[in-house]
Design a protein around this motif. Sequence first.
Motif, mmCIF file in Angstrom:
data_model
loop_
_atom_site.group_PDB
_atom_site.id
_atom_site.type_symbol
_atom_site.label_atom_id
_atom_site.label_comp_id
_atom_site.label_asym_id
_atom_site.label_seq_id
_atom_site.Cartn_x
_atom_site.Cartn_y
_atom_site.Cartn_z
ATOM 1 N N LYS A 69 0.431 -1.563 0.240
ATOM 2 C CA LYS A 69 0.138 -0.177 -0.006
ATOM 3 C C LYS A 69 0.426 1.780 0.119
ATOM 4 C CE LYS A 69 -3.732 -2.679 2.739
ATOM 5 N NZ LYS A 69 -4.671 -2.954 3.634
ATOM 6 N N VAL A 70 2.481 1.137 -1.122
ATOM 7 C CA VAL A 70 2.740 2.171 -0.866
ATOM 8 C C VAL A 70 2.084 3.771 -1.279
ATOM 9 C CG1 VAL A 70 5.180 0.792 -0.572
ATOM 10 C CG2 VAL A 70 4.265 1.492 -2.694
ATOM 11 N N ASP A 71 1.178 3.504 -1.984
ATOM 12 C CA ASP A 71 0.437 4.262 -2.946
ATOM 13 C C ASP A 71 0.316 5.088 -1.707
ATOM 14 O OD1 ASP A 71 -2.288 3.593 -2.561
ATOM 15 O OD2 ASP A 71 -1.320 1.331 -2.410
ATOM 16 N N LEU A 72 0.163 4.502 -0.473
ATOM 17 C CA LEU A 72 -0.696 6.164 1.029
ATOM 18 C C LEU A 72 0.245 6.970 1.695
ATOM 19 C CD1 LEU A 72 -3.343 3.373 1.857
ATOM 20 C CD2 LEU A 72 -3.621 5.353 1.198
ATOM 21 N N ILE A 73 1.328 6.704 0.576
ATOM 22 C CA ILE A 73 2.167 7.272 1.617
ATOM 23 C C ILE A 73 2.770 8.837 2.215
ATOM 24 C CG2 ILE A 73 4.971 8.479 1.181
ATOM 25 C CD1 ILE A 73 5.498 5.816 -0.074
ATOM 26 N N ASP A 74 1.797 9.554 0.602
ATOM 27 C CA ASP A 74 1.339 10.678 1.337
ATOM 28 C C ASP A 74 -0.032 10.972 1.967
ATOM 29 O OD1 ASP A 74 3.824 12.092 -0.810
ATOM 30 O OD2 ASP A 74 2.519 11.984 -2.126
ATOM 31 N N VAL A 75 -0.630 10.565 2.010
ATOM 32 C CA VAL A 75 -1.560 10.699 2.637
ATOM 33 C C VAL A 75 -1.651 10.512 3.981
ATOM 34 C CG1 VAL A 75 -4.032 10.074 3.155
ATOM 35 C CG2 VAL A 75 -3.517 9.777 0.773
ATOM 36 N N LEU A 76 -1.155 9.337 4.153
ATOM 37 C CA LEU A 76 -0.528 9.204 5.488
ATOM 38 C C LEU A 76 0.361 9.408 6.152
ATOM 39 C CD1 LEU A 76 -1.495 5.090 5.332
ATOM 40 C CD2 LEU A 76 -3.198 6.831 6.637
ATOM 41 N N GLU A 77 1.445 10.411 5.261
ATOM 42 C CA GLU A 77 2.698 10.572 5.922
ATOM 43 C C GLU A 77 3.769 10.017 6.320
ATOM 44 O OE1 GLU A 77 1.051 14.101 8.302
ATOM 45 O OE2 GLU A 77 -0.171 14.811 6.763
ATOM 46 N N TYR A 78 3.599 8.605 5.788
ATOM 47 C CA TYR A 78 4.602 7.753 6.083
ATOM 48 C C TYR A 78 5.708 7.726 6.536
ATOM 49 C CZ TYR A 78 5.105 2.717 7.386
ATOM 50 O OH TYR A 78 5.345 1.329 7.473
ATOM 51 N N ASP A 79 6.490 7.226 6.882
ATOM 52 C CA ASP A 79 8.067 7.465 6.644
ATOM 53 C C ASP A 79 8.315 5.749 6.723
ATOM 54 O OD1 ASP A 79 10.882 7.617 6.992
ATOM 55 O OD2 ASP A 79 11.241 8.569 8.936
ATOM 56 N N VAL A 80 8.738 5.119 5.010
ATOM 57 C CA VAL A 80 8.628 4.186 4.807
ATOM 58 C C VAL A 80 11.118 4.224 5.320
ATOM 59 C CG1 VAL A 80 9.048 2.916 3.007
ATOM 60 C CG2 VAL A 80 7.509 4.500 2.887
ATOM 61 N N GLU A 81 10.887 5.261 4.965
ATOM 62 C CA GLU A 81 12.812 4.548 4.978
ATOM 63 C C GLU A 81 13.150 4.364 6.914
ATOM 64 O OE1 GLU A 81 15.363 7.873 4.534
ATOM 65 O OE2 GLU A 81 14.693 8.488 2.271
ATOM 66 N N LYS A 82 12.378 5.028 7.721
ATOM 67 C CA LYS A 82 12.313 4.313 8.986
ATOM 68 C C LYS A 82 11.293 2.896 9.316
ATOM 69 C CE LYS A 82 12.575 5.138 13.425
ATOM 70 N NZ LYS A 82 13.859 6.043 14.363
ATOM 71 N N ALA A 83 10.392 2.814 8.571
ATOM 72 C CA ALA A 83 10.046 1.342 8.039
ATOM 73 C C ALA A 83 11.208 0.421 8.090
ATOM 74 C CB ALA A 83 8.725 1.453 6.989
#
Lengths: 222, 222
Positions: free
Chosen positions: B167-181
């Motif tokens: 679900k990486v399409d949600l990166i912007d909406v969720l302000e998710y930090d993929v690098e941190k994950a």
Amino acid sequence: MEIKVLKKVMSANDAVAEEITGFFNEKGIFAVNLMGSPGSGKTTMLEKTIEMLLPDYNIAVVEGDITTTIDAKKLSRFPVKIAQVNTLPFGGECHLEASWIKDAVREFDLETIDFLFIENIGNLVCPAEFKTGAHKNILVLSLPEGEDKPLKYPLAFQVSHLVLLSKVDLIDVLEYDVEKAEENIEKVHPGIDKIQVSSKTGKGIQDWKAWLTEQRKLLFDN
Amino acid sequence: MEIKVLKKVMSANDAVAEEITGFFNEKGIFAVNLMGSPGSGKTTMLEKTIEMLLPDYNIAVVEGDITTTIDAKKLSRFPVKIAQVNTLPFGGECHLEASWIKDAVREFDLETIDFLFIENIGNLVCPAEFKTGAHKNILVLSLPEGEDKPLKYPLAFQVSHLVLLSKVDLIDVLEYDVEKAEENIEKVHPGIDKIQVSSKTGKGIQDWKAWLTEQRKLLFDN
């Protein structure tokens, strides 16, 4: 033979849970057990809940995690009592048992507590099988998990008294069918209370507060 | 005494898992065990995977659920063999055991299968504790679950060979930090393969296909 052992464990847990509930009743502590999948939003919802109740009530939290104190640290900015239960020393169990709650609440000055929140291990299966002694079980179901989860994990919904449908701010992005989700909840637990909430927009947070304070009143002010 | 029982169950499961792996090796079946939280996107990812592999390979699926056949029905539009394992008759277990996989694959004509996908019960804890006999464990971690999940549920990451960050399409909406994950995944399982995927945009799907076919080749074409 193995089933016998399991039953023995379960009824021992039930007995401790009952003992704890009696203790909470005596002290006027309204205890709530939050359950839900990993990442369903339990901790964030708990932060909002604490913010909302703090002006008027004293709060304690039992944080359940297999390992780490990440969630407890998030809550430590509030003037609340927090006890962390990590299950890794108990074989990494995916649920909290009543005896661990009993040990955890010993950390608190119980005379002063109005609300106790138990954040159970992130899991939609195991926590439903073990009573914690809490008065009410709350199921946090987040939108991104999908509408079919009540049908696939019915027990967690059946033992709960309220479902918080969380992250409803994502409805449009995820093309999620909230009505379908609510229908599926009704199928496995007819008549259960449901509140749509969003920690982001604040939607439903006041309804959740009203539910909590009303349930507490029903129990202790009659 | 209880721990002894548990160990006995575990090693019986290990023995069956080993037996199944030997069987898969003999038949040239590359077996993959998909694990992840409820709603992490395992079934949707499986649909994409089947679409991608079908022109060139024969596929079978073992669907694990506590109850319902919702996921199996979703996959039934494809020309693949599907066996459903429901754990409700086994006490609603939150994992699949090797012996249930063994029974399930008996439903298939094993001579013709190239890839076997096992979709485990939606759970970030229990499935990690029970070997299925699959060659590789894949952990599907969805963005909305949050960056801290590898730290909180380390075992599932430790027993896996690849993490699909879904679900990486949600990166912007969720302000998710993929690098941190990804950093947190590295902390609990240094060097593990990681692919960012989105069923919605198609991101990473080709990398995932390449990973699967390469791993199969490494095993059977040497």
